[in-house]
Design a protein around this motif. Structure first.
Motif, mmCIF file in Angstrom:
data_model
loop_
_atom_site.group_PDB
_atom_site.id
_atom_site.type_symbol
_atom_site.label_atom_id
_atom_site.label_comp_id
_atom_site.label_asym_id
_atom_site.label_seq_id
_atom_site.Cartn_x
_atom_site.Cartn_y
_atom_site.Cartn_z
ATOM 1 N N PHE A 487 0.862 -1.236 -0.083
ATOM 2 C CA PHE A 487 0.006 -0.074 -0.085
ATOM 3 C C PHE A 487 0.905 1.139 -0.113
ATOM 4 O O PHE A 487 2.011 1.449 0.697
ATOM 5 N N HIS A 488 0.884 2.129 -0.989
ATOM 6 C CA HIS A 488 1.676 3.328 -1.216
ATOM 7 C C HIS A 488 0.854 4.588 -1.260
ATOM 8 O O HIS A 488 -0.384 4.482 -2.105
ATOM 9 N N THR A 489 1.264 5.718 -0.811
ATOM 10 C CA THR A 489 0.639 6.814 -0.881
ATOM 11 C C THR A 489 1.532 8.198 -0.941
ATOM 12 O O THR A 489 2.383 8.147 -0.843
ATOM 13 N N ALA A 490 0.770 9.240 -1.771
ATOM 14 C CA ALA A 490 1.432 10.399 -1.970
ATOM 15 C C ALA A 490 0.396 11.649 -1.829
ATOM 16 O O ALA A 490 -0.746 11.300 -1.998
ATOM 17 N N ALA A 491 0.782 12.587 -1.214
ATOM 18 C CA ALA A 491 -0.147 13.725 -1.045
ATOM 19 C C ALA A 491 0.403 15.187 -1.444
ATOM 20 O O ALA A 491 1.333 15.258 -1.766
ATOM 21 N N PHE A 492 -0.701 16.045 -1.953
ATOM 22 C CA PHE A 492 -0.406 17.131 -2.426
ATOM 23 C C PHE A 492 -1.472 18.380 -2.126
ATOM 24 O O PHE A 492 -2.648 17.889 -1.647
ATOM 25 N N VAL A 493 -1.110 19.524 -1.816
ATOM 26 C CA VAL A 493 -2.148 20.423 -1.730
ATOM 27 C C VAL A 493 -2.323 21.165 -3.157
ATOM 28 O O VAL A 493 -1.428 21.611 -3.649
ATOM 29 N N HIS A 494 -3.446 21.161 -3.545
ATOM 30 C CA HIS A 494 -3.905 21.528 -4.896
ATOM 31 C C HIS A 494 -3.763 23.029 -4.778
ATOM 32 O O HIS A 494 -4.037 23.645 -3.551
ATOM 33 N N PRO A 495 -3.629 23.797 -6.098
ATOM 34 C CA PRO A 495 -3.640 25.162 -5.926
ATOM 35 C C PRO A 495 -4.852 25.952 -5.479
ATOM 36 O O PRO A 495 -5.042 26.823 -5.123
ATOM 37 N N ASP A 496 -5.842 24.880 -5.698
ATOM 38 C CA ASP A 496 -7.181 25.633 -5.327
ATOM 39 C C ASP A 496 -7.606 25.424 -3.769
ATOM 40 O O ASP A 496 -8.441 25.869 -3.139
ATOM 41 N N GLY A 497 -6.450 24.874 -2.842
ATOM 42 C CA GLY A 497 -6.573 24.862 -1.485
ATOM 43 C C GLY A 497 -7.027 23.389 -1.049
ATOM 44 O O GLY A 497 -6.676 23.258 0.272
ATOM 45 N N TYR A 498 -7.564 22.384 -1.815
ATOM 46 C CA TYR A 498 -8.080 21.162 -1.195
ATOM 47 C C TYR A 498 -6.797 20.232 -1.277
ATOM 48 O O TYR A 498 -5.723 20.229 -1.874
ATOM 49 N N VAL A 499 -6.830 19.094 -0.470
ATOM 50 C CA VAL A 499 -5.700 17.994 -0.525
ATOM 51 C C VAL A 499 -6.139 17.085 -1.730
ATOM 52 O O VAL A 499 -7.192 16.397 -1.613
ATOM 53 N N VAL A 500 -4.898 16.471 -2.164
ATOM 54 C CA VAL A 500 -5.197 15.479 -3.320
ATOM 55 C C VAL A 500 -4.331 14.387 -2.749
ATOM 56 O O VAL A 500 -3.215 14.201 -2.585
ATOM 57 N N LEU A 501 -5.116 13.250 -2.413
ATOM 58 C CA LEU A 501 -4.346 12.065 -1.764
ATOM 59 C C LEU A 501 -4.234 10.671 -2.893
ATOM 60 O O LEU A 501 -5.593 10.332 -3.148
ATOM 61 N N GLN A 502 -3.385 10.165 -3.183
ATOM 62 C CA GLN A 502 -3.285 9.167 -4.057
ATOM 63 C C GLN A 502 -3.005 7.773 -3.229
ATOM 64 O O GLN A 502 -2.047 7.924 -2.338
ATOM 65 N N LEU A 503 -3.901 6.880 -3.497
ATOM 66 C CA LEU A 503 -3.620 5.691 -2.684
ATOM 67 C C LEU A 503 -3.693 4.498 -3.700
ATOM 68 O O LEU A 503 -4.473 3.960 -4.455
ATOM 69 N N LEU A 504 -2.235 3.966 -3.764
ATOM 70 C CA LEU A 504 -1.981 2.653 -4.368
ATOM 71 C C LEU A 504 -2.440 1.541 -3.780
ATOM 72 O O LEU A 504 -1.366 1.148 -2.709
ATOM 73 N N ASN A 505 -3.322 0.646 -3.998
ATOM 74 C CA ASN A 505 -3.534 -0.752 -3.362
ATOM 75 C C ASN A 505 -2.764 -1.685 -4.306
ATOM 76 O O ASN A 505 -3.729 -2.107 -5.267
#
Length: 563
Positions: A487-505
């Motif tokens: 299980f792998h993950t990466a996260a970012f703050v989008h320019p519009d202010g919300y959080v983008v979270l990637q979940l690889l299962n």
């Protein structure tokens, strides 16, 4: 000279958590997507469906306007081995007092924590490459199908690629070996330099169309494979060789001339790499040229950097390396420790090949040593590696898509600001390739049927390019729980202010994931087996403060390293 007989494919990412809970118990779409419109099917050897586009049908990946998260809601997009493709779900939060999970003791469980107030690198985006082979093969499609392919990559309803790479002259992914000044030995003033038919007929027109389609600014990066044979020690375009010392100025002028010619043709060049696989001394059958780090350093500070500035091209970003991790790691210090060379260099470019045997600590070390230099991945593909039983192209391989997702996640978690795939499209054999070096691609074109196939890799690339645009800020995320490294993950703050979270299962069973992030939020998501899920999480944190904190840390580290 441009010979038409060469073109048989032409007609072809202080923690106080106020908890609320969201249960995603099933995947029921709120939007249609490629996997539920009847256009996707399985091919022999594949374990995941491939979506087919032809003149009759090629629906958009997603509407041009994504659904942003709102207070009390999370939006998820899921692609999976089982056939989900960007499956969207918007679910209401069930309240702050909700606790618990699905009460299934047999289920895999993980906790993902996201540190929104600990920003790292600002992202440059994601994309692919306009090679000769890609564009020649694209040109075999009828105009409406070709336009559907370009829309699939660059339009608001497509993947919204923001980075493209183009070879300077020929590469192995050409149908012939060539440079822009082959037949005039000693032409150090470049009187006979001219773009090739491959540029004029294929690459430039298709890049123009991509520029027209793109809503986000499209950044074009160019990379040289080889100088003309008469500028090299071995007198050949291929089999490596080095640049003759007396040809350093003409070679710098050659690259400047390329930038000017492309810009004259209406394609601005955002960045250059100093040399594709420049620190590899292996004799390859395709276009290649090698450098010692000291020679590269001297050429940059004495020739290339000054030539770019003299031509008014100091805005063009110069990346060194453009090679595998270990080769770049063994070379960049000699260049960047020289302030006269370093002042011309924007960052380091990496290829993904051999990453499985070289620690990503290489990227961390480069960032710690030179925090003002960008790290960018500039090439990746699935290659046969000379193994006869390894097919260059497998239609519908989810394992290959997973390898892309896992590598991107690893790289951005170690300061990479972007990731550029190799060929945008290829034929069913993984070519054409004049050197017999066929590989896979996110889109495979079937010229005979006037159709193209959007591979699982295509959708994995889209999970990053679509949701992590340039200007997003990478933030730390980590996994707690017994996930056996699957299980792998990466996260970012989008320019519009919300959080983008990637979940690889990568588990063969679904995984229940509890996500915790600053701002007091908690969500429980069910991630399908063998899937990539993108979560858009509402957040109202102070990104401006976070960016200032990051800038201060970088400044202090710079001061420490130079004292």
């Amino acid at each position: 000279m441009f010979h038409h007989h060469h073109y048989r494919y032409r007609h072809r990412y202080y923690h106080h958590y106020f908890l609320f809970i969201l249960l995603v118990l099933s995947v029921s779409p709120s939007q249609s997507n490629d996997s539920d419109n009847g256009s996707c099917r399985y091919f022999e050897g594949g374990d995941s469906p491939v979506c087919v586009c032809d003149v009759a049908s090629c629906p958009p990946l997603h509407p041009a306007s994504l659904t942003p998260p709102s207070a009390g809601h999370v939006v998820t997009y899921t692609s999976s081995r089982g056939g989900l493709r960007f499956q969207e779900q918007v679910v209401a939060v069930h309240g702050p007092e909700s606790e618990g999970g699905l009460n299934d003791s047999s289920m895999n469980r993980a906790v993902v924590e996201v540190a929104c107030l600990s920003p790292r690198q600002v992202m440059n985006g994601f994309g692919g490459s306009f090679t000769d082979s890609a564009t020649i093969t694209m040109n075999s499609l009828s105009p409406p199908v070709l336009d559907a392919l370009l829309r699939s990559y660059f339009s608001p309803e497509g993947l919204e690629y923001e980075l493209v790479r183009v070879p300077i002259g020929g590469s192995d992914f050409s149908v012939r070996p060539y440079t822009y000044d082959d037949d005039h030995e000693g032409d150090v003033e470049l009187n006979h330099f001219q773009l090739a038919g491959e540029d004029l007929v294929y690459k430039l027109p298709f890049i123009h169309r991509a520029l027209d389609l793109a809503r986000r600014p499209l950044k074009v990066m160019a990379s040289p494979w080889s100088a003309p044979a008469w500028m090299k020690t071995n007198g050949k375009i291929n089999e490596t060789g080095q640049l003759l010392t007396e040809m350093r100025r003409p070679w710098a002028d050659y690259l400047v001339r390329f930038v000017k010619e492309y810009e004259k043709a209406g394609v601005p060049i955002w960045g250059l790499t100093s040399q594709n696989h420049g620190f590899s001394h292996e004799k390859t059958s395709w276009n290649s040229m090698s450098w010692s780090p000291n020679d590269m350093r001297d050429w940059i500070k004495d020739n290339l950097g000054p030539a770019l500035h003299a031509a008014g091209l100091e805005r063009v970003k110069l990346y060194i390396g453009d090679d595998v991790r270990d080769n770049v790691d063994n070379s960049y210090r000699q260049i960047l420790h020289d302030p006269e060379a370093a002042r011309y260099v924007t960052g380091l470019a990496f290829h993904w090949y051999h990453d499985q045997s070289v620690s990503p600590d290489v990227l961390d070390h480069a960032h710690l040593l030179f925090p003002d230099k960008d790290l960018l991945y500039t090439e990746a593909c699935i290659e046969s590696g000379g193994v006869a039983s390894h097919q260059p192209v497998v239609l519908g391989s989810w394992a290959r898509a997973e390898s892309y997702a896992q590598n991107i996640i690893e790289d951005v978690n170690h300061f990479a600001s972007g990731w550029i795939d190799w060929n945008l499209a290829l034929d069913p054999a993984g070519g054409p390739n004049w050197a017999g070096n066929e590989v896979d691609a996110p889109i495979i074109i079937n010229p005979e049927k006037d159709e193209f196939y959007k591979q699982p890799i295509f959708y994995v690339m889209g999970h990053f390019s679509k949701f992590v645009p340039a200007g997003s800020v990478s933030i730390p995320s980590w996994v707690r729980g017994n996930t056996a490294g699957l299980f792998h993950t990466a996260a970012f703050v989008h320019p519009d202010g919300y959080v983008v979270l990637q979940l690889l299962n990568k588990n063969d069973t679904e995984t229940e994931v509890r996500v915790e992030w600053e701002g007091g939020d908690f969500t429980l998501s069910l991630v399908p087996p063998r899937s990539l899920q993108t979560l858009l999480l509402p957040w109202e944190g102070d990104t401006t403060h976070a960016k200032r904190k990051y800038s201060l840390q970088s400044h202090l580290l710079n001061k420490y390293l130079t004292e």
